[in-house]
Design an enzyme around this catalytic site. Structure first.
Site, PDB file in Angstrom:
ATOM      1  N   GLY A   1       0.768  -1.106  -0.023  1.00 45.36           N
ATOM      2  CA  GLY A   1       0.087  -0.085  -0.074  1.00 45.36           C
ATOM      3  C   GLY A   1       0.873   1.312  -0.016  1.00 45.36           C
ATOM      4  O   GLY A   1       0.263   2.564   0.062  1.00 45.36           O
ATOM      5  N   ASP A   2       2.259   1.211  -0.055  1.00 45.40           N
ATOM      6  CA  ASP A   2       2.944   2.140  -0.144  1.00 45.40           C
ATOM      7  C   ASP A   2       4.356   2.074  -0.986  1.00 45.40           C
ATOM      8  O   ASP A   2       4.399   1.177  -1.618  1.00 45.40           O
ATOM      9  CB  ASP A   2       3.391   2.647   1.358  1.00 45.40           C
ATOM     10  CG  ASP A   2       3.582   4.391   1.172  1.00 45.40           C
ATOM     11  OD1 ASP A   2       4.342   4.971   0.423  1.00 45.40           O
ATOM     12  OD2 ASP A   2       3.081   4.880   2.246  1.00 45.40           O
ATOM     13  N   ASP A   3       5.206   2.875  -0.881  1.00 48.97           N
ATOM     14  CA  ASP A   3       6.356   2.496  -1.864  1.00 48.97           C
ATOM     15  C   ASP A   3       6.998   0.924  -1.717  1.00 48.97           C
ATOM     16  O   ASP A   3       7.253   0.785  -0.513  1.00 48.97           O
ATOM     17  CB  ASP A   3       7.546   3.527  -1.615  1.00 48.97           C
ATOM     18  CG  ASP A   3       6.988   5.078  -1.707  1.00 48.97           C
ATOM     19  OD1 ASP A   3       6.112   5.405  -2.749  1.00 48.97           O
ATOM     20  OD2 ASP A   3       7.400   6.055  -0.862  1.00 48.97           O
TER      21      ASP A   3
END
Ligand SMILES: *[C@@H]1O[C@H](CO)[C@@H](O)[C@H](O)[C@H]1NC(C)=O
Ligand SMILES: *[C@@H]1O[C@H](CO)[C@@H](O)[C@H](O)[C@H]1NC(C)=O
Ligand SMILES: *[C@@H]1O[C@H](CO)[C@@H](O)[C@H](O)[C@H]1NC(C)=O
Ligand SMILES: *[C@@H]1O[C@H](CO)[C@@H](O)[C@H](O)[C@H]1NC(C)=O
Ligand SMILES: *[C@@H]1O[C@H](CO)[C@@H](O)[C@H](O)[C@H]1NC(C)=O
Ligand SMILES: *[C@@H]1O[C@H](CO)[C@@H](O)[C@H](O)[C@H]1NC(C)=O
Ligand SMILES: *[C@@H]1O[C@H](CO)[C@@H](O)[C@H](O)[C@H]1NC(C)=O
Length: 468
Positions: free
Chosen positions: A255-257
């Site tokens: 859900g992120d980098d």
């Protein structure tokens, strides 16, 4: 040691009767049972199993004490060839525990280390000095599930065993603004040298997954990292103020980098002054629809330099390489080299953001301009792209020395009209399609943007074949 000669005798005896219990046999199976081979920076003389220390793999009993007792005991063998602690198949519920030096945690296939959802199982640590505060809240931070500090020669590996962060309840508390402290990570290794994290699967972390910080000679290999694509801040791997790091053959859906390269936040990071440098990232596959394949920043106030990324695949991801910074960060991002990226269904192929204005507190220095220079991208293919590039430098502080060559981008059915949106940047392009902006003019003589030929020390670190 619980893993003594008598136990081996019993195992052999039972084996002869053809009735051996595979869980007991994990204790010292190397000669009598199928042995497991694995590669590591160091092998260990001593072996023990979590079951030797009262561990119960029923998914309900807390094993926090078993891990603590095991690792405390095994730490006494650091000077005698070191020890490996086997986590055998089963569900091992636990709170946070600490590693020791000259030590290997081996998570067997079929083993799941389940993170406790009981906050009292997570000690609090002070904020990192280079951040000045927790990322979620100004107070302390929960210690990561597996934590180590001031260590040498520490390994977390397996034959694809799993660490399950059971992040759902943390994500809920975060979204509802119910947290007074920063969420824990799955693995954080701090102030350490010779660190290996490899051959395991990490799922549903409460927040970041793997965080090596203030460390050197860090080897990260063959991790599978999975989290829902809408889970908050579930970054894959965050090398932070580290020197000599090699990340390879990882598969990350988050859900992120997928990878976020960092080095501290604003005035705290500037004061601490520890860069991330000599970083290799290769053979990464990333899926992250709202984030970057590789982000540089936004916390980069100790500086980021000499990053070499190659053979990167991204699918359904917001951006390829993204530089994130802002006034107040200070320091630099420089000598960045990327080649051979293959991407499909991307919002942006290239993205640089000079106005990533998240600050730890109002005390940041408004004159601390970051210097972004010598950024090199080549041999990039992408299809089904919405924007080729959004390159936004800072007024009075342009990003310079950008070189982009041999890039072929095919667009979505309804592409945006302005494909290369450039402000406050300077550099060159060569063989780039669609054609770049005027601030990155096409060279008349074709050029090939540089990628270093020399080897970094972490590429030549020696790797042993070890056995259990
Ligand atoms: C791990 O070590 C840190 C720093 O020494 C300490 O604050 C923390 O309480 C320890 N955690 C556990 C679970 O013992
Ligand atoms: C750990 O190492 C850091 C950096 O060298 C040092 O400042 C700190 O005091 C050490 N902590 C412990 C508990 O030894
Ligand atoms: C490890 O396990 C994960 C999750 O089950 C799986 O997706 C992955 O392919 C496995 N990796 C290896 C190397 O077996
Ligand atoms: C192309 O990208 C769009 C989003 O921009 C997506 O909805 C669509 O499924 C993609 N098409 C293919 C063939 O992957
Ligand atoms: C351009 O990049 C592609 C990979 O995307 C590569 O196969 C090709 O050899 C490169 N061309 C040149 C001239 O380097
Ligand atoms: C872009 O489309 C052209 C024509 O369909 C094709 O030849 C080329 O391989 C495609 N390039 C990429 C990067 O998908
Ligand atoms: C171009 O980029 C700037 C700065 O990132 C942004 O504010 C602007 O909306 C963009 N313009 C278009 C047409 O996308």
């Amino acid at each position: 040691m619980a893993c003594n000669y008598e136990i081996v005798q019993i195992v052999v005896g039972v084996l002869v009767l053809g009735l051996f219990d595979s869980r007991t046999a994990q204790c010292r199976p190397s000669r009598v049972l199928e042995s497991i081979e694995y590669s590591a920076l160091s092998c260990r003389k001593h072996t023990a199993s979590l079951t030797d220390f009262g561990g119960v793999p029923d998914g309900k009993t807390s094993n926090t004490k078993a891990f603590k007792v095991a690792i405390d005991k095994l730490s006494s063998l650091a000077g005698d060839g070191g020890a490996q602690l086997i986590v055998p198949p089963g569900k091992w519920l636990t709170g946070s525990f600490n590693l020791t030096s000259h030590f290997t945690l081996f998570i067997q296939q079929g083993a799941v280390i389940l993170a406790s959802q009981d906050e009292s199982e997570w000690p609090l640590l002070p904020p990192l000095p280079s951040y000045g505060r927790g990322r979620d809240a100004p107070g302390d931070r929960f210690s990561s599930l597996i934590f180590g500090t001031n260590l040498t020669d520490v390994i977390i590996t397996g034959n694809n065993g799993t660490i399950d962060g059971q992040g759902e309840s943390w994500w809920k508390k975060f979204r509802n603004g119910e947290l007074h402290n920063t969420r824990p990570y799955l693995i954080e290794i701090m102030h350490s040298d010779r660190v290996q994290i490899s051959d395991i699967t990490l799922i549903n972390s409460p927040s970041w997954n793997v965080h090596p910080v203030y460390s050197s000679n860090v080897l990260v290999q063959r991790l599978t990292i999975l989290a829902p694509i809408d889970s908050p801040n579930t970054d894959g791997i965050d090398p932070d103020s580290c020197t000599n790091t090699r990340i390879e053959d990882c598969y990350i859906v988050s859900g992120d980098d997928c990878i976020a390269v960092k080095s501290g936040w604003d005035q705290y990071g500037i004061k601490f002054g520890m860069p991330t440098e000599k970083l290799i990232i290769r053979r990464l596959t990333c899926i992250s629809p709202d984030s970057a394949t590789i982000a540089l920043g936004s916390e980069m106030s100790g500086g980021i330099k000499d990053v070499r990324a190659e053979d990167i695949i991204a699918i359904n991801t917001q951006s390829g390489i993204r530089i994130k910074t802002a006034i107040g960060r200070g320091a630099y991002v420089r000598d960045i080299f990327v080649r051979r990226m293959n991407m499909k269904t991307m919002k942006y192929v290239f993205w640089m953001s000079g106005s990533y204005n998240q600050h730890p507190d109002p005390g940041f220095d408004p004159k601390a301009f970051p210097k972004i220079e010598n950024i090199n991208y080549k041999d990039v293919r992408a299809e089904n792209v919405t924007y080729s590039a959004r390159l936004e430098g800072i007024p009075q502080d342009p990003f310079t020395g950008v070189c982009i060559s041999n890039v072929s981008i095919n667009l979505t059915e309804k592409p945006k009209e302005l494909q290369w949106n450039c402000t406050n940047i300077a550099g060159v392009t060569s063989h780039v399609n669609p054609k770049a902006c005027n601030l990155l003019p096409e060279k008349e003589e074709p050029i090939n943007c540089p990628f270093p030929n020399d080897r970094l020390p972490i590429e030549d670190i020696s790797i042993q074949k070890c056995k259990i």
